[in-house]
Motif scaffolding. Structure first.
Motif, mmCIF file in Angstrom:
data_model
loop_
_atom_site.group_PDB
_atom_site.id
_atom_site.type_symbol
_atom_site.label_atom_id
_atom_site.label_comp_id
_atom_site.label_asym_id
_atom_site.label_seq_id
_atom_site.Cartn_x
_atom_site.Cartn_y
_atom_site.Cartn_z
ATOM 1 N N MET B 49 0.578 -1.675 -0.253
ATOM 2 C CA MET B 49 0.242 -0.067 0.269
ATOM 3 C C MET B 49 0.800 1.075 -0.152
ATOM 4 S SD MET B 49 -3.500 -0.665 2.199
ATOM 5 C CE MET B 49 -2.363 -0.910 3.469
ATOM 6 N N ALA B 50 1.782 1.116 0.859
ATOM 7 C CA ALA B 50 2.928 2.350 0.777
ATOM 8 C C ALA B 50 3.813 2.312 -0.497
ATOM 9 C CB ALA B 50 3.890 2.503 1.703
ATOM 10 N N ARG B 51 3.578 1.184 -1.237
ATOM 11 C CA ARG B 51 4.786 1.405 -2.316
ATOM 12 C C ARG B 51 3.553 2.412 -3.360
ATOM 13 N NH1 ARG B 51 6.706 -3.012 -1.777
ATOM 14 N NH2 ARG B 51 4.928 -4.429 -3.383
ATOM 15 N N GLN B 52 2.622 1.797 -3.535
ATOM 16 C CA GLN B 52 1.580 2.601 -4.544
ATOM 17 C C GLN B 52 1.070 3.943 -4.145
ATOM 18 O OE1 GLN B 52 -2.144 0.485 -4.750
ATOM 19 N NE2 GLN B 52 -1.226 -0.570 -6.780
ATOM 20 N N ALA B 53 0.985 4.391 -2.735
ATOM 21 C CA ALA B 53 0.657 4.867 -2.649
ATOM 22 C C ALA B 53 1.586 6.357 -2.810
ATOM 23 C CB ALA B 53 0.764 5.744 -0.272
ATOM 24 N N LYS B 54 2.723 6.001 -2.527
ATOM 25 C CA LYS B 54 4.121 6.691 -2.930
ATOM 26 C C LYS B 54 4.346 7.190 -4.731
ATOM 27 C CE LYS B 54 8.890 6.451 -2.865
ATOM 28 N NZ LYS B 54 9.400 7.512 -2.765
ATOM 29 N N LEU B 55 4.212 5.434 -5.549
ATOM 30 C CA LEU B 55 3.886 6.055 -6.445
ATOM 31 C C LEU B 55 2.785 7.173 -7.084
ATOM 32 C CD1 LEU B 55 4.682 4.922 -9.707
ATOM 33 C CD2 LEU B 55 3.190 3.468 -9.265
ATOM 34 N N ALA B 56 2.180 6.335 -6.627
ATOM 35 C CA ALA B 56 0.636 8.136 -6.514
ATOM 36 C C ALA B 56 1.897 9.453 -6.477
ATOM 37 C CB ALA B 56 -1.063 7.472 -6.553
ATOM 38 N N LEU B 57 1.429 9.418 -5.758
ATOM 39 C CA LEU B 57 1.610 10.765 -4.853
ATOM 40 C C LEU B 57 2.598 11.233 -5.782
ATOM 41 C CD1 LEU B 57 0.384 10.223 -0.464
ATOM 42 C CD2 LEU B 57 -0.711 11.182 -2.555
ATOM 43 N N ASP B 58 3.763 11.156 -5.699
ATOM 44 C CA ASP B 58 4.804 11.251 -6.617
ATOM 45 C C ASP B 58 4.711 11.742 -7.482
ATOM 46 O OD1 ASP B 58 6.390 10.111 -4.322
ATOM 47 O OD2 ASP B 58 7.631 9.243 -5.217
ATOM 48 N N GLU B 307 -13.652 1.588 6.415
ATOM 49 C CA GLU B 307 -12.758 2.967 7.186
ATOM 50 C C GLU B 307 -11.685 1.895 8.184
ATOM 51 O OE1 GLU B 307 -14.557 6.203 9.004
ATOM 52 O OE2 GLU B 307 -13.814 6.926 7.071
ATOM 53 N N ALA B 308 -12.562 0.436 8.238
ATOM 54 C CA ALA B 308 -11.822 -0.628 9.036
ATOM 55 C C ALA B 308 -10.994 -0.997 8.609
ATOM 56 C CB ALA B 308 -12.966 -1.424 10.060
ATOM 57 N N ASN B 309 -10.417 -0.738 6.442
ATOM 58 C CA ASN B 309 -10.077 -1.492 6.165
ATOM 59 C C ASN B 309 -9.055 -1.346 5.773
ATOM 60 O OD1 ASN B 309 -10.362 -4.766 7.327
ATOM 61 N ND2 ASN B 309 -12.512 -3.905 6.984
ATOM 62 N N SER B 310 -8.454 0.432 5.461
ATOM 63 C CA SER B 310 -8.143 0.669 4.609
ATOM 64 C C SER B 310 -7.131 1.824 5.180
ATOM 65 C CB SER B 310 -9.141 1.482 3.383
ATOM 66 O OG SER B 310 -10.080 3.337 4.546
ATOM 67 N N ARG B 311 -6.413 2.566 4.842
ATOM 68 C CA ARG B 311 -5.061 3.607 5.052
ATOM 69 C C ARG B 311 -5.281 4.419 4.262
ATOM 70 N NH1 ARG B 311 0.643 2.778 7.118
ATOM 71 N NH2 ARG B 311 0.939 5.179 7.181
ATOM 72 N N VAL B 312 -5.096 5.818 5.070
ATOM 73 C CA VAL B 312 -5.600 7.355 4.100
ATOM 74 C C VAL B 312 -3.256 7.397 3.898
ATOM 75 C CG1 VAL B 312 -6.176 9.599 3.881
ATOM 76 C CG2 VAL B 312 -7.373 7.711 4.751
ATOM 77 N N PHE B 313 -3.369 7.901 2.307
ATOM 78 C CA PHE B 313 -2.069 8.620 2.243
ATOM 79 C C PHE B 313 -2.684 10.289 1.755
ATOM 80 C CE2 PHE B 313 -1.311 4.262 2.518
ATOM 81 C CZ PHE B 313 -0.197 3.646 3.119
ATOM 82 N N ALA B 314 -1.670 10.917 2.212
ATOM 83 C CA ALA B 314 -1.670 12.361 2.390
ATOM 84 C C ALA B 314 -0.744 13.731 2.028
ATOM 85 C CB ALA B 314 -3.257 13.066 2.983
#
Lengths: 170, 324
Positions: B49-58, B307-314
């Protein structure tokens, strides 16, 4: 060969149990490290996304007076300490000066997960020149700064950190 | 220990003891292995998840930082953000709708969450059925052939099969995916600088094969800010829960609703593997699950699972590009 058929000696049994116990203990010992690593990935990602937010906040602070801000930021020394401090929430979005210049919506202490310290450079070509149009700064981001339910900030030695350089314009 | 005694074999007691010890050891090993495996999967899930978020946010950060605007006096739209909260309007965006999916018509609208302790946080926000459909003109470095030339870029969510046509007959798994569509420099040049013009209709419907940026992204949002005289950030989109659209035109004298932002907060909400599984089961059209009594309606159920099974990256992004 008579002894071989008698069964295991105490030494053999102890060694066998020892090997087994070592294997189990190693596996168990790996668990917390794995959990920590998994939990840390998101925080490291949020920390690495902070430079833009820090830059925006430093520009806000500079809007109140560029030279006043320069005067409030210490010159770096070895070891790095006592930089002008900023704090950021764990969401990786909200950043504000800890004491320099009042922020409109202060981040509650329990939410101050990241700390950013700022220094000016001590020698040319990056040393601040009051006649110049820009101020290069050295920034160290470290976390966890404050943990919920713990009053005092985490000791610097116990935090993860990374450093970078940025420039604000007059 | 006479030879005759040794060849007698084991007594029943010895056998039982040995069996009991073996079972005990096996149970111990099993529980340790299961715990280790579960932790390993969670760790993998979390780092994926963190890798995906980093790709998208970058990518978002890079595109926003290289956003372009010009005061050409023609009323062109250089950046636009829209929230589309009705399924019918999303058919042209390649959405595959179903009875139970992300709630619409206001049930997923929480553009500006009520502040709990301090200022509202974008990580608590919900951006409607569609999430934010963000379009901008940016001088990206997508390709080496036309790097630095303006590209029209679009970010949006779509719920659709991961491969093949967008139709109910397609048996491929249906997922919420964040797409990034980038038109080439030549096409952007031909279409002009007005993102809301009909020429840019192609930005609405991303390509399943070329444009996916991150899968299992169930919400994507943007807050846009202006910097006022004191350097403080003032949010211009969304101003409140009814503000579903921001069109940044080029005039210097525009009101907040039409200004080009100086900074943006971007967020993605990504499902865990468990969340993907639960949502898949809930949204499946045939043999639908019965709603648990703890939820008063389907919208509460959907968001309860998410909400119980996700994470928000900002991330907060400074929009330094642009210019005169």
């Amino acid at each position: 060969m008579g002894t071989g058929r008698r069964g295991f000696s105490l030494v053999e049994v102890v060694i066998a149990v020892g090997v087994f116990a070592t294997a189990i203990v190693t596996m168990l010992a790996l668990l917390p490290a794995l959990v920590r690593q998994a939990a840390g990935t998101g925080d490291a990602l949020a920390a690495q996304g902070l430079p833009d937010a820090i830059h925006l906040e430093l520009e806000r602070m500079a809007a109140g007076g560029f030279d006043q801000l320069a005067a409030a930021i210490p010159i770096m020394s070895a070891p790095l300490q006592n930089g002008l401090q900023l704090v950021a929430a764990r969401d990786g979005v909200r950043v504000q000066a800890e004491s320099y210049g009042p922020a409109a919506d202060p981040i509650a202490p329990a939410e101050q997960f990241f700390a950013a310290e700022v220094w000016r450079f001590d020698r040319a070509p990056l040393r601040y020149d009051p006649a110049g149009a820009l101020m290069p700064l050295f920034v160290r981001v470290s976390w966890p700064f404050r943990l919920p339910g713990v009053g005092a900030p985490t000791a610097l030695a116990d935090r993860s950190q990374f450093t970078f350089t940025l420039v604000i314009l007059r | 220990m006479t030879p005759c005694r040794e060849s007698r074999g084991f007594t029943l007691l010895e056998l039982l003891m040995a069996a009991a010890i073996t079972v005990l050891l096996a149970a111990l090993m099993l529980s340790v292995t299961t715990a280790a495996l579960r932790t390993w999967h969670r760790a993998q899930d979390s780092s994926a998840m963190a890798r995906q978020a980093k790709l998208a946010l970058d990518l978002l950060q890079r595109d926003l930082q290289s956003g372009i605007r010009r005061h050409d006096g023609l009323g062109n739209t250089w950046l636009a953000a829209d929230i589309i909260d009705h399924p019918a309007a999303l058919a042209s965006h390649g959405w595959l709708g179903t009875a139970r999916m992300k709630p619409d018509a206001g049930a997923s609208i929480r553009l500006v969450p009520a502040p709990g302790d301090g200022a509202p946080r974008i990580v608590d926000a919900r951006f409607g059925l569609s999430g934010v459909w963000l379009r901008l003109l940016a001088a990206t470095t997508d390709t080496t052939s036309d790097a630095g030339v303006p590209h029209a870029i679009s970010y949006q969510l779509a719920r659709r099969p991961v491969s093949g046509p967008v139709s109910a007959g397609n048996l491929a798994a249906v997922r919420y995916t964040l797409f990034r569509t980038s038109l080439g420099g030549a096409e952007t040049f031909a279409n002009g600088n007005n993102l809301t013009a009909a020429a840019y209709a192609a930005l609405a419907n991303p390509s399943t094969s070329a444009d996916p940026l991150a899968t299992n992204v169930v919400d994507f949002g943007v807050w846009l800010y202006l910097r006022d005289g004191s350097g403080a950030l003032r949010r211009i989109f969304p101003t409140d829960n009814a503000d579903l659209s921001h069109v940044a035109a080029d005039a210097e004298t525009e009101d907040d609703a039409h200004r080009y932002p100086d900074a943006a907060d971007v967020m993605v909400r990504i499902l865990t593997n468990e969340g993907v599984r639960l949502l898949d089961a809930m949204e499946r059209p045939t043999g639908a699950l019965a709603r648990p009594a703890t939820y008063s309606n389907d919208a509460a159920w959907w968001w309860g699972i998410v909400e119980a099974n996700s994470r928000v990256f900002a991330r907060r992004v400074e929009i330094t590009g642009g210019g005169a």
